[in-house]
Structures are given as structure tokens and as C-alpha cells.
Scaffold this motif. Structure first.
Motif, short mmCIF file in Angstrom:
data_model
loop_
_atom_site.label_atom_id
_atom_site.label_comp_id
_atom_site.label_asym_id
_atom_site.label_seq_id
_atom_site.Cartn_x
_atom_site.Cartn_y
_atom_site.Cartn_z
N TYR A 172 0.84 -1.21 0.00
CA TYR A 172 0.00 0.00 0.00
C TYR A 172 0.87 1.25 0.00
O TYR A 172 0.63 2.20 -0.75
CB TYR A 172 -0.91 -0.04 1.23
CG TYR A 172 -2.01 0.99 1.25
CD1 TYR A 172 -3.33 0.62 1.04
CD2 TYR A 172 -1.75 2.34 1.50
CE1 TYR A 172 -4.35 1.54 1.07
CE2 TYR A 172 -2.76 3.27 1.53
CZ TYR A 172 -4.07 2.87 1.33
OH TYR A 172 -5.07 3.81 1.36
N LYS A 173 1.89 1.25 0.85
CA LYS A 173 2.79 2.40 0.94
C LYS A 173 3.56 2.60 -0.37
O LYS A 173 3.78 3.73 -0.81
CB LYS A 173 3.76 2.21 2.10
CG LYS A 173 3.12 2.35 3.48
CD LYS A 173 3.93 1.71 4.58
CE LYS A 173 5.27 2.35 4.76
NZ LYS A 173 6.02 1.76 5.90
N ALA A 174 3.95 1.48 -1.00
CA ALA A 174 4.70 1.58 -2.25
C ALA A 174 3.87 2.20 -3.37
O ALA A 174 4.38 2.96 -4.19
CB ALA A 174 5.19 0.19 -2.66
N ILE A 175 2.58 1.88 -3.40
CA ILE A 175 1.72 2.35 -4.48
C ILE A 175 1.21 3.76 -4.24
O ILE A 175 1.20 4.61 -5.14
CB ILE A 175 0.54 1.39 -4.68
CG1 ILE A 175 1.06 0.00 -5.08
CG2 ILE A 175 -0.42 1.90 -5.75
CD1 ILE A 175 0.00 -1.09 -5.08
N THR A 176 0.79 4.05 -3.01
CA THR A 176 0.15 5.34 -2.73
C THR A 176 1.09 6.36 -2.12
O THR A 176 0.82 7.56 -2.16
CB THR A 176 -1.04 5.15 -1.75
OG1 THR A 176 -0.53 4.77 -0.46
CG2 THR A 176 -1.99 4.08 -2.27
#
Length: 639
Positions: A172-176
């Protein structure tokens, strides 16, 4: 089954019949039956329904993590994909999606798990609207089975645990670019107690729902159902379910599965799943809903919010005494006979504790009403005011004597966060929901220091509110005292290190943008999705703002490396640096849609003249001695 030769190969069918419903267990078959059928045609493959969240499949226990675009055409993992070591260490089975057989295409990866549950904060995430790169958690979905295993794949299906949540958090952190457990505009903020909302009717709630997009993320959709269940309670659960379903049907995501899920959410909710009607009120207000004012009927047909005491109840008509807040310090004493006011006086709050004042008011009232026993009338007024003195100090009494201004601010309070400052003081950031009478849309955040909070002078609230909402309010000292005490009681205290980390992230982001090249005037040819550069958009969103698009994946990679625990996008929106949270946009008319961060063109002060590099020669500022240089596009400016 699925058909590789079909225009939509992942569309489920059975022996060529595409009218089947994958979510209906009556249409499912055994593995042996599917394998036998698939042998009839080379392009047919078998599929599996992940049914851990399917109410009609009580034995369902498997889910799948679907990593779209996990590797490039050379089977090299994309930089954004978190390490797969947790799966490898558990000997997890992993296979390629059908796209792995397509020449030059990025490939997806399927990893099945036992008893897979989505974390409460999870929503499926992609870098762009075409869903070709990102992560989905499939717990009630048809999944293709290819048998094309990844190199190093194991042969077991691990049990889900906290390790899966940790991996999903990193994805999630990598994408957003944001930490989903660190809070955002919906999840990290209190829904507020919205005290005094009991007067809202079914029609009011229905109207509020009309101002919320039903195609919201799953967590918010679920929370709306929880909130309705909490508000209407067990006795009116069917009303809550009807409103929830009618609202949901207005979205594109509604289907049989959503209907079944809606029933489970509302009818099996425990104390609203921790959500209150404040969740609905908050998001409806953000959508432009004006919350109706509390009723103050003159005839007493509905219970008013202020205290009411019976003086006389007989053949000569009903006589009641009302205590109505006029300000933070004053209360109006009104006596009504048969719903008509016959007496009013304004007194200092607390007068009811003085027996002499109670007697004087009783005598004054006796002279205003005829045709009743005067002694009984006087005694009834004294008794009513004595009851008020006995009630004084209780929570209900204090609540009922709040002014409309205090009620409104408390009801609209969304978050109160405090940070220690270097001067051994405290900074308070208070976020209020939208003011329907303000020219500015949406919620706004006000900042106070320790001196503001300890000072009895309400000027701090007047000034902060005017700056935030462009509207003047005039609280008195008692109203200010009530509001700030409420804030202090509900404050979320964050330590200095957290605040410093956020400030460092903001400063680092500003520095990156100041040194980025900005393409403008339609010259998108040099724009690079993989580097720190920008593209000028002069008419972003409904407000037609001047913004600069910065590639979201670049920011996410930088943030994951340097500031993994900072919820940066919402901080930048709050400070006016971003025009909105990251959105999906297309720069090249023939290119893909990907996530961008829309920076307000004048949102980051330049450290020196021409600190932003406007690469398009038609957009560059004129240099000394250059008479032909055109000015930069309006909105790309330093300040």
C-alpha cells in the motif's frame, strides 16, 4: 473456466456458456470436472472461486493475493513490489497470471492463502485506472488458474497471519506513498460524537446519503452501513438496511454479492462496528449537505433541546418553564401557557441556585397569568427552578444548555491533534467539517498555541475561524471555554519526533519539486514517468486550478525510502501545497493513465528566481537581453 482466445479471456464460463454466475455455488464444479472439460479445447483453462467472503459458500477458506504487473517482460520484479521473501520462506505456491504468456507484456502473480482476511484499512490499490499494475486481495472472486508457476515457487498454501498484513502495508505504501495505518482523511480522523444528532429523521439521513458517492472505497462503504446500524439500533435494523441498500444501488459496484454483504454488515453489526452516524454526517457535509438545525418547537410537540420543567398541569392548561441559552453566560427564563409564551427574563447562568432570585421570578410570573391558583403558580415556578438547581452539574443539563454556536462547533469537530513545540509549549491543530454558510467548501484546519488555549479571551477562535472559513463568528468567553475544553478532552497527542519527521518530509518534497523540470504548453514529449519532473495543467478539477503533475510512482519510491511512516499527501493538501490527494491522470493523449500528485502551481515558494525550470522554450521566462522570450504560463509563478 476461462478462455485464452476470448476478447476478455478472464471472463468465466462453463463449456462455452458465458451466462453463468461465478458467485453462485450452484454453478460450481469439482476440480476433476473442470479439468476434464478444459481438455476439450486448447484455449480453455480452469478457474477457482475464492469464497472466504462468500456467504453462500460456508466451507470457503481460500483467498488470493493478486499482484498485477509484478514483473517486466524479462520476469524482473518491479521496484515497487515489496520483497516476496515472507511467501518464499513459507514455501508458498505462486503462479503467473495469463498475461505471462503474452509477448512483451508485464506479468501478474497469484499467491493463494488460507483464511485470507482483508485488514480493516485495506482497499485494492493500482498505479492507474487501467488496473494493470497494483495489488488486490481476492476473497470473493473468480481467479484464473494457469499452472505456470513462478521460479522458486513452493507447493504449500500458508495460513494467513500478521505477516500478510505487514506485506500488504508495504505494498500500500509503495503504491500510494502513504501508510494506511497512519491515518488519512477518512480513517485516521475521529468521526466525532456529533452530540445532539438524535433529532435527525429517516428523511434527513436519506438526504445525507444522497450527498455521498456510493462508489466509495470498501472500508468507507462498510462504515456507512455500520453507522446506519448504530443510529437506528436493533429495533429499526430493517430501516437501516433499506437506506443502506437504496443508497448503494445508485453505484456501479452493486450486484448480488454486494446485496448479501450489505445484509451482513447491517444486521450483524455489533454496536455499529465502532462507527456512529457522525461518519455519515462528515462525508455528507463534504459532499455539500447542509445538516438541518435542531428543532425548537414553540408548542412543545417535540422535546426541545433546552431544559423544560412543569409548573402547572391541570384544567386551566399546561404551564411550563423553559431555560433557553442566550449566550455562554446568559439564559432566558421563559414561561409558556398552553404553548404560548407569557413571560421572559434574561438572567446570568446559575441564578437558579439563589433562593431569593427564584422567589422574585415566581412573583413576577404570578402577575402575568390569570385564571389559575396564584399560590400554586408561584410555588410551581419555585419548584421548577429548584429542580434546575438540583440538575445543575449533570452532563445532561450541561448539554441541554449549550448555545447553538457551541453545538455547531462541537458537532463539526473532526480531529484535534497537538504537538509539543521547541519552546516547551504545544501547538494544536483542529479540523472542522465544512461550514454551510462559508464561501469555502470542505473541511478546514485551524492552529492554536498554548497561550490561545489557556487564554479566556475568545479572540483566538474568532481570528482562526475567520482565516479558515472566511466567515465571522462572535463567541463569548464562556462559549470559548466550553469549546476548548471539549477539544482538550479529545486531543490526539503526538510526540515531537513525529512532527519533526513530517516537517522533514514536507521540506524534502518541496526541495525535490523546486529542482524539477516542468513541461508546459502541451509539450509532454519530454515528460518522464520515472523521474522527478512535472507537467503543467492549467485547469485541474472543478475549480480549474493551475497545477503541476508530479509522477506518483517517483514520489512513492522516494517516500518509501526516506519517510515511510509519514502520511504526506494529506499533510500537503492541508497546507495548500497539493490541490487534492493523488489522482489518476493521462499526460500523453495516447499514453497510459497513472497516479500523479497535483501540486498547486504557486503552492511551493521558490528559493531563488526561476528555481522552477520551465523546459518548453515557448513557456520559459524572458532572459536579460532576450526580447523574444515568452512569459511562462499563468499560474507557474514564484512568490
Amino acid at each position: 473456466m476461462w478462455d485464452a482466445d476470448n476478447s476478455t479471456p478472464r471472463r468465466p464460463h462453463w463449456r462455452g456458456d458465458f451466462t453463468i454466475s461465478w458467485s453462485d455455488p450452484d454453478g460450481w464444479h469439482t476440480f476433476e470436472e473442470a479439468r476434464s472439460a478444459a481438455q476439450k479445447r486448447d484455449s480453455w483453462g480452469i478457474g477457482y472461486v475464492t469464497a472466504v467472503d462468500n456467504d453462500r459458500a460456508p466451507d470457503g477458506c481460500y483467498g488470493v493475493i493478486d499482484i498485477d504487473g509484478a514483473v517486466d517482460e524479462n520476469d524482473r520484479p518491479k521496484d515497487w513490489v515489496p520483497s516476496l521473501s515472507p511467501f518464499v520462506d513459507r514455501d508458498a505456491f505462486a503462479e503467473w497470471s495469463p498475461s505471462h504468456q503474452e509477448d512483451g507484456a508485464d506479468s501478474g502473480l497469484h499467491i493463494p492463502l488460507k483464511n485470507l482476511e482483508k485488514p480493516g484499512w485495506w482497499t485494492d490499490q493500482h498505479f492507474s485506472d487501467d488496473d494493470h499494475e497494483g495489488v488486490e486481495v481476492l476473497t470473493n472472486k473468480f481467479v484464473t488458474v494457469t499452472g505456470d508457476t513462478m521460479k522458486g515457487s513452493g507447493d504449500s498454501i500458508p495460513e494467513t497471519g500478521e505477516w500478510v498484513d505487514a506485506w500488504l502495508r508495504e505494498a500500500y505504501k509503495a503504491i500510494t506513498g502513504d501508510d494506511p495505518t497512519g491515518g488519512d482523511s477518512d480513517r485516521g480522523r475521529s468521526s466525532s460524537d456529533y452530540d445532539g444528532d438524535e433529532y435527525l429523521t429517516e428523511d434527513d439521513i436519506c438526504d445525507a446519503l444522497m450527498h455521498i458517492d456510493p462508489d466509495v472505497s470498501y472500508p468507507l462503504w462498510r462504515d456507512v452501513g455500520f453507522a446506519l446500524a448504530d443510529f437506528f439500533g436493533d429495533g429499526d435494523a430493517e430501516v437501516a438496511l433499506r437506506l443502506f441498500k437504496n443508497w448503494s444501488k445508485g453505484g456501479a459496484k452493486w450486484d448480488y454479492d454486494a446485496d448479501e454483504q450489505a445484509k451482513r454488515i447491517v444486521l450483524e453489526a455489533t454496536e455499529g462496528g465502532g462507527r456512529t452516524i457522525g461518519t455519515v454526517i462528515h462525508h455528507a457535509r463534504n459532499g455539500g449537505w447542509a445538516m438541518p438545525a435542531p428543532p425548537h418547537p414553540a408548542d412543545g410537540s417535540n422535546a426541545p433541546q433546552h431544559p423544560v420543567y412543569t409548573v402547572l398541569d391541570g384544567d386551566k392548561g399546561n404551564v411550563n418553564l423553559h431555560l433557553i441559552p442566550e449566550s455562554g453566560t446568559d439564559v432566558a427564563v421563559e414561561v409558556h401557557q398552553n404553548g404560548q409564551r407569557v413571560y421572559k427574563a434574561v438572567k446570568d447562568r446559575g441564578f437558579w441556585s439563589n433562593s431569593t432570585v427564584r422567589g422574585n421570578i415566581a412573583g413576577d410570573v404570578a402577575g402575568k397569568i390569570t385564571g389559575v391558583d396564584q399560590e400554586a403558580l408561584r410555588q410551581g415556578v419555585k419548584d421548577a427552578l429548584t429542580d434546575a438547581a438540583l440538575d445543575d452539574g449533570s452532563d445532561d443539563f450541561e448539554t441541554s444548555l449549550r448555545t447553538d454556536l457551541v453545538r455547531d462547533i462541537r458537532r463539526r469537530t473532526e480531529a484535534v491533534v497537538s504537538f509539543p513545540t521547541e519552546a516547551d509549549g504545544t501547538e494544536y491543530k483542529v479540523t472542522l467539517a465544512a461550514d454551510p454558510n462559508s464561501p469555502l467548501p470542505g473541511e478546514q484546519t485551524m492552529t492554536f498555541d498554548t497561550g490561545d488555549i489557556t487564554n479566556q479571551n475568545p479572540a483566538a477562535l474568532e481570528t482562526a475561524y475567520l482565516d479558515a472559513f472566511q466567515r465571522m463568528i462572535k463567541p463569548d468567553s464562556a462559549e470559548w471555554d466550553n469549546v476548548k475544553n471539549y477539544w482538550v478532552d479529545n486531543v490526539d497527542v503526538r510526540d515531537r519526533e513525529y512532527d519533526m519527521q513530517t516537517e522533514s518530509a514536507v521540506e524534502g518534497f518541496e526541495s525535490k519539486v523546486r529542482n524539477a523540470k516542468i513541461w508546459a504548453n502541451g509539450e509532454w514529449g519530454g515528460f518522464d514517468w520515472g523521474s522527478w519532473n512535472g507537467y503543467h495543467e492549467p485547469a485541474f478539477g472543478s475549480d480549474q486550478e493551475d497545477v503541476v503533475y508530479i509522477p506518483g510512482q517517483v514520489i512513492a519510491e522516494w517516500k518509501r525510502k526516506d519517510f515511510p511512516d509519514v502520511s504526506l499527501s494529506h499533510t500537503l493538501v492541508e497546507r495548500g501545497i497539493l490541490a487534492s490527494v493523488p489522482v489518476s491522470r493521462q499526460v500523453d493523449p495516447d499514453g497510459p493513465r497513472r497516479m500523479v500528485w497535483p501540486i498547486v502551481a504557486d503552492g511551493i515558494p521558490a528559493v531563488e528566481e526561476n528555481a522552477l525550470h520551465y523546459v518548453d522554450p515557448e513557456a520559459r521566462p524572458a532572459e536579460d537581453g532576450d526580447d523574444d522570450g515568452d512569459e511562462r504560463p499563468e499560474g507557474l509563478r514564484d512568490r
